[in-house]
Design an enzyme around this catalytic site. Structure first.
Site, PDB file in Angstrom:
ATOM      1  N   ASP A 104       6.943   5.711 -53.357  1.00 14.89           N
ATOM      2  CA  ASP A 104       5.676   6.680 -53.531  1.00 14.89           C
ATOM      3  C   ASP A 104       6.353   8.198 -52.927  1.00 14.89           C
ATOM      4  O   ASP A 104       7.629   8.607 -53.331  1.00 14.89           O
ATOM      5  CB  ASP A 104       4.041   6.367 -53.252  1.00 14.89           C
ATOM      6  CG  ASP A 104       3.618   4.989 -54.359  1.00 14.89           C
ATOM      7  OD1 ASP A 104       4.423   5.264 -55.422  1.00 14.89           O
ATOM      8  OD2 ASP A 104       3.015   4.411 -53.733  1.00 14.89           O
TER       9      ASP A 104
ATOM     10  N   SER B 214      21.520   1.944 -50.745  1.00 18.59           N
ATOM     11  CA  SER B 214      22.348   1.423 -50.124  1.00 18.59           C
ATOM     12  C   SER B 214      23.936   1.252 -50.291  1.00 18.59           C
ATOM     13  O   SER B 214      24.101   0.799 -51.382  1.00 18.59           O
ATOM     14  CB  SER B 214      21.061   0.144 -49.727  1.00 18.59           C
ATOM     15  OG  SER B 214      22.248   0.012 -48.473  1.00 18.59           O
TER      16      SER B 214
ATOM     17  N   HIS C  33      27.567   5.634 -50.518  1.00 16.86           N
ATOM     18  CA  HIS C  33      27.379   4.933 -48.712  1.00 16.86           C
ATOM     19  C   HIS C  33      26.151   6.092 -48.021  1.00 16.86           C
ATOM     20  O   HIS C  33      25.283   5.622 -46.998  1.00 16.86           O
ATOM     21  CB  HIS C  33      28.463   5.489 -47.393  1.00 16.86           C
ATOM     22  CG  HIS C  33      28.004   4.928 -46.888  1.00 16.86           C
ATOM     23  ND1 HIS C  33      28.239   5.454 -45.309  1.00 16.86           N
ATOM     24  CD2 HIS C  33      28.907   3.587 -46.329  1.00 16.86           C
ATOM     25  CE1 HIS C  33      28.724   4.368 -44.381  1.00 16.86           C
ATOM     26  NE2 HIS C  33      28.637   3.717 -44.569  1.00 16.86           N
TER      27      HIS C  33
ATOM     28  N   THR D  84      22.966 -11.712 -48.683  1.00 16.55           N
ATOM     29  CA  THR D  84      22.238 -12.348 -49.082  1.00 16.55           C
ATOM     30  C   THR D  84      21.526 -13.444 -48.675  1.00 16.55           C
ATOM     31  O   THR D  84      20.986 -15.137 -49.025  1.00 16.55           O
ATOM     32  CB  THR D  84      23.518 -12.995 -49.914  1.00 16.55           C
ATOM     33  OG1 THR D  84      24.412 -13.648 -48.860  1.00 16.55           O
ATOM     34  CG2 THR D  84      24.204 -12.185 -51.330  1.00 16.55           C
TER      35      THR D  84
ATOM     36  N   LYS E 227      21.490   5.856 -47.284  1.00 15.08           N
ATOM     37  CA  LYS E 227      20.724   5.218 -47.557  1.00 15.08           C
ATOM     38  C   LYS E 227      19.758   5.839 -47.626  1.00 15.08           C
ATOM     39  O   LYS E 227      18.935   6.690 -46.763  1.00 15.08           O
ATOM     40  CB  LYS E 227      21.059   4.695 -45.912  1.00 15.08           C
ATOM     41  CG  LYS E 227      21.948   3.616 -45.777  1.00 15.08           C
ATOM     42  CD  LYS E 227      23.390   4.165 -45.131  1.00 15.08           C
ATOM     43  CE  LYS E 227      24.423   2.674 -45.085  1.00 15.08           C
ATOM     44  NZ  LYS E 227      25.778   2.949 -44.711  1.00 15.08           N
TER      45      LYS E 227
ATOM     46  N   TYR F 285      25.052  -1.757 -49.709  1.00 13.66           N
ATOM     47  CA  TYR F 285      24.730  -3.211 -50.352  1.00 13.66           C
ATOM     48  C   TYR F 285      23.800  -4.632 -50.254  1.00 13.66           C
ATOM     49  O   TYR F 285      22.954  -3.232 -49.025  1.00 13.66           O
ATOM     50  CB  TYR F 285      26.167  -3.921 -49.700  1.00 13.66           C
ATOM     51  CG  TYR F 285      25.709  -4.758 -48.308  1.00 13.66           C
ATOM     52  CD1 TYR F 285      25.199  -6.102 -48.383  1.00 13.66           C
ATOM     53  CD2 TYR F 285      26.169  -3.956 -47.858  1.00 13.66           C
ATOM     54  CE1 TYR F 285      25.428  -6.355 -46.794  1.00 13.66           C
ATOM     55  CE2 TYR F 285      26.466  -4.279 -46.163  1.00 13.66           C
ATOM     56  CZ  TYR F 285      26.049  -5.365 -45.518  1.00 13.66           C
ATOM     57  OH  TYR F 285      25.943  -5.579 -44.677  1.00 13.66           O
ATOM     58  N   LEU F 286      23.209  -5.067 -50.636  1.00 14.09           N
ATOM     59  CA  LEU F 286      22.060  -5.599 -50.278  1.00 14.09           C
ATOM     60  C   LEU F 286      23.078  -7.464 -49.957  1.00 14.09           C
ATOM     61  O   LEU F 286      23.220  -8.015 -50.597  1.00 14.09           O
ATOM     62  CB  LEU F 286      20.817  -6.049 -51.326  1.00 14.09           C
ATOM     63  CG  LEU F 286      20.027  -6.886 -51.012  1.00 14.09           C
ATOM     64  CD1 LEU F 286      18.817  -6.699 -49.922  1.00 14.09           C
ATOM     65  CD2 LEU F 286      19.054  -7.528 -52.907  1.00 14.09           C
TER      66      LEU F 286
END
Length: 478
Positions: free
Chosen positions: A226, A124, A219, A129, A221, A126-127
Site C-alpha cells: 500500500d 529483488s 539488483h 525455494t 530491492k 531472486y526468491l
C-alpha cells in the site's frame, strides 16, 4: 537517505576529473559534469565480467587528485542539488524506522502482506525455494484469496520483479515458486523477469548456468505494501530472513514514495520478460525483446521508459515542495495543521538513486562520486559493504580528500562465499587481498588515522549490508 537501484551487471565506474572553479549556475555545473563523464567513456579501464577476481589486477597505490568544487549553492542544505537529478521526497522522521535484524525484516514483510488492501510490489534479485520463502508466498496467496472473498470487489494487485537468470536457476527456482499464484490469480498477479541485453547470441548459448549471472542482473530491492515501503539490500531468501545481516529502512505512510517505486518497478517490468502460467516467458506487446531484438533499440526504449518515470516524479516533487521545503523556512507543524494537513512536518529528505548502466542511466554513480569528492575536513563518511572492492575512482577519492572515513566490511568468515566449492571458495581470500592492498596504500600516505577499516564478524552469520553516509562531525564537548 538514498536508495540505490541497479539493473546492470558488473558496474564500471567513471572518475570525476573536477569541475571548473567559479560560481556558474547549478544546471551548468551538472551539464559540465555529464559532459566530462561522457568524454572520458573511452578512457576507462574495463573489467571483464568473466574475471570474478579481476580486482586483484588493480594497482595497489592510485594517483591522488584534488576534489572538484562544491556543487551546492549557498543558502540551501548541502544535498539539495540532488533534486536536479532525481525526485526529492520530504517525510517526517517519525515515519522512518530502521530495522535491526533479518527476523524483524521477515516478520514485518509477512505482516504488511497480510494487511495490504491495494498493492504489493516486490523487487529483488531472486526468491528462494525453502520453507521460509514458501511461507512468504503463502501469505501472498492468503491475502489475494481474502481480496476475492471481500464483500466489495478488491483492486489488490501483486507485482513481482526478479532477475531472469538468477530466478531461473535450477529445476526448482523462483519461477516455479510463483507459478501457483499466477495460475490462480492471473488478473491480479504480475511476475516480471529482467533479462540483461548484454547476454545474447552465442554468449547466451555457451555460458553455463550461474556463470551467466556475471553478465548482468536486476539488483533492485524494494518491498512495498500500500503506502508503506521497505528499502533494503536483502533478497527474498531464507538466509536474509535469519542470519544474514543487511540494512532495512521502513517508510510508513509515504504515499508519494510508494507511488514512485510502484511506477519504477512497473517501468522495469515493462522492459522485462513476463512469466506465464505455463512457465514460459514473453515480452510485453510492442516492446523490443531484450536479447532477440536489436540491442541499441531495446536500450533506448528502456532508457526512455525509466527516465520518464524519474523525470515526471522529479517535476511533481519540485512543484509540490517548492514552498514547503525550499522557501525561507520549513513549514511548521502549526502551519501544516492550519492548511488541513495532519501529517507531521517534514524534516527528512529522501533521494532514490538509480543505476542502470546498460540503459545509460548512471545517477547513483554521479551522486556517489560527487558526495565523496565534496567530503571536506570536518566531515565524517561511513561506508559499509559486504564485498570490499573499491574501484580506482573510489580509491582516488577516499585517499584524495580530507574527510574522516569509517569503512565497515565483511571478515572472510562472514563473506557469503566462505566455504563455497570451486573458484567461488577463493573469493573471500581475494577480498582480503584487496583490503590489504588498499590499507597499504593508506599507510604509505600516512592516513591510517583518517581512514579506518573494520571487519564485521558474528559466529554463524554472514554480512551483506551496503550503504554510505556523510555528515559533519564535531567533537563532543567535555
Amino acid at each position: 537517505m538514498a536508495a540505490a537501484a541497479a539493473a546492470a551487471g558488473p558496474v564500471l565506474w567513471r572518475r570525476l576529473l573536477g569541475l571548473l572553479p567559479g560560481r556558474p549556475g547549478l544546471a551548468a555545473l551538472l551539464g559540465r559534469l555529464s559532459d566530462r563523464l561522457g568524454r572520458n567513456r573511452d578512457r576507462r579501464r574495463r573489467r571483464s565480467p568473466w574475471l570474478l577476481l579481476a580486482p586483484l589486477l588493480s594497482p595497489a597505490v592510485p594517483q591522488v587528485t584534488s576534489p572538484p568544487c562544491c556543487l551546492c549553492p549557498e543558502g540551501v542544505h548541502r544535498f539539495q542539488w540532488i533534486r536536479n537529478l532525481v525526485p526529492e521526497f520530504g517525510v517526517s522522521s517519525s515515519h522512518v524506522r530502521v530495522l535491526s535484524s533479518p527476523a524483524e525484516f521477515f516478520e514485518l514483510m509477512k505482516g504488511q502482506i497480510n494487511v495490504a488492501k491495494r498493492r504489493v510490489v516486490m523487487a529483488s534479485l531472486y526468491l528462494g525455494t525453502g520453507p521460509l520463502e514458501q511461507e512468504l508466498v503463502d501469505c501472498l496467496e492468503s491475502t489475494l484469496e481474502k481480496s476475492l472473498q471481500a464483500k466489495f470487489p478488491s483492486d489488490l494487485k501483486v507485482s513481482i520483479l526478479l532477475d531472469f537468470t538468477r530466478g531461473s536457476r535450477g529445476r526448482k527456482n523462483s519461477r516455479t515458486m510463483l507459478l501457483p499464484l499466477l495460475q490462480r490469480f492471473p488478473e491480479q498477479v504480475r511476475v516480471s523477469l529482467f533479462h540483461t541485453p548484454n547476454l545474447r547470441g552465442l554468449l547466451r548459448l555457451l555460458i553455463p548456468e550461474r556463470f551467466n549471472e556475471t553478465i548482468g542482473l536486476q539488483h533492485m530491492k524494494v518491498y512495498l505494501f500500500d503506502n508503506n515501503v521497505i528499502l533494503s539490500g536483502a533478497n527474498l531468501s531464507d538466509s536474509y530472513f535469519t542470519n544474514r545481516q543487511d540494512r532495512y529502512v521502513f517508510l510508513q505512510d509515504c504515499a508519494e514514495i510508494a507511488d514512485f517505486f510502484t511506477e519504477l518497478v512497473d517501468a522495469v517490468g515493462d522492459v522485462s520478460l513476463q512469466l506465464q502460467g505455463d512457465d514460459t516467458v514473453r515480452a510485453v506487446e510492442g516492446m523490443v525483446h531484450p536479447y532477440k531484438g536489436d540491442r541499441a533499440a531495446y536500450c533506448r526504449a528502456a532508457n526512455k521508459r525509466v527516465m520518464d518515470v524519474i523525470n515526471s516524479a522529479r517535476a511533481r516533487q519540485q512543484v509540490l515542495h517548492a514552498q514547503t521545503f525550499h522557501g525561507d523556512s520549513l513549514l511548521t507543524q502549526e502551519d501544516a495543521a492550519a492548511a488541513g494537513d495532519r501529517r507531521p512536518a517534514p524534516d527528512t529528505w529522501i533521494y532514490p538513486l538509480i543505476q542502470m548502466k546498460p540503459f545509460e542511466i548512471q545517477i547513483d554513480e554521479i551522486v556517489t562520486e560527487t558526495l565523496l569528492t565534496e567530503a571536506e575536513r570536518g566531515a565524517k563518511v561511513y561506508l559499509t559493504t559486504g564485498y570490499f572492492n573499491l574501484t580506482q575512482a573510489y580509491m582516488d577519492l577516499v585517499l584524495g580528500t580530507r574527510a574522516e572515513y569509517q569503512i565497515l566490511l565483511a571478515s572472510p568468515e562472514v563473506n557469503g562465499f566462505f566455504g563455497a566449492k570451486g573458484v567461488a571458495g577463493a573469493i573471500p581470500a581475494a577480498y582480503v587481498h584487496i583490503e590489504r592492498q588498499f590499507y597499504r596504500a593508506v599507510c604509505s600516505l600516512g592516513q591510517q588515522e583518517r581512514v579506518r577499516l573494520q571487519e564485521y564478524w558474528r559466529r554463524g552469520w554472514t554480512f551483506h549490508a551496503k550503504g554510505r553516509f556523510t555528515g559533519t562531525w564535531r567533537p563532543r564537548s567535555p
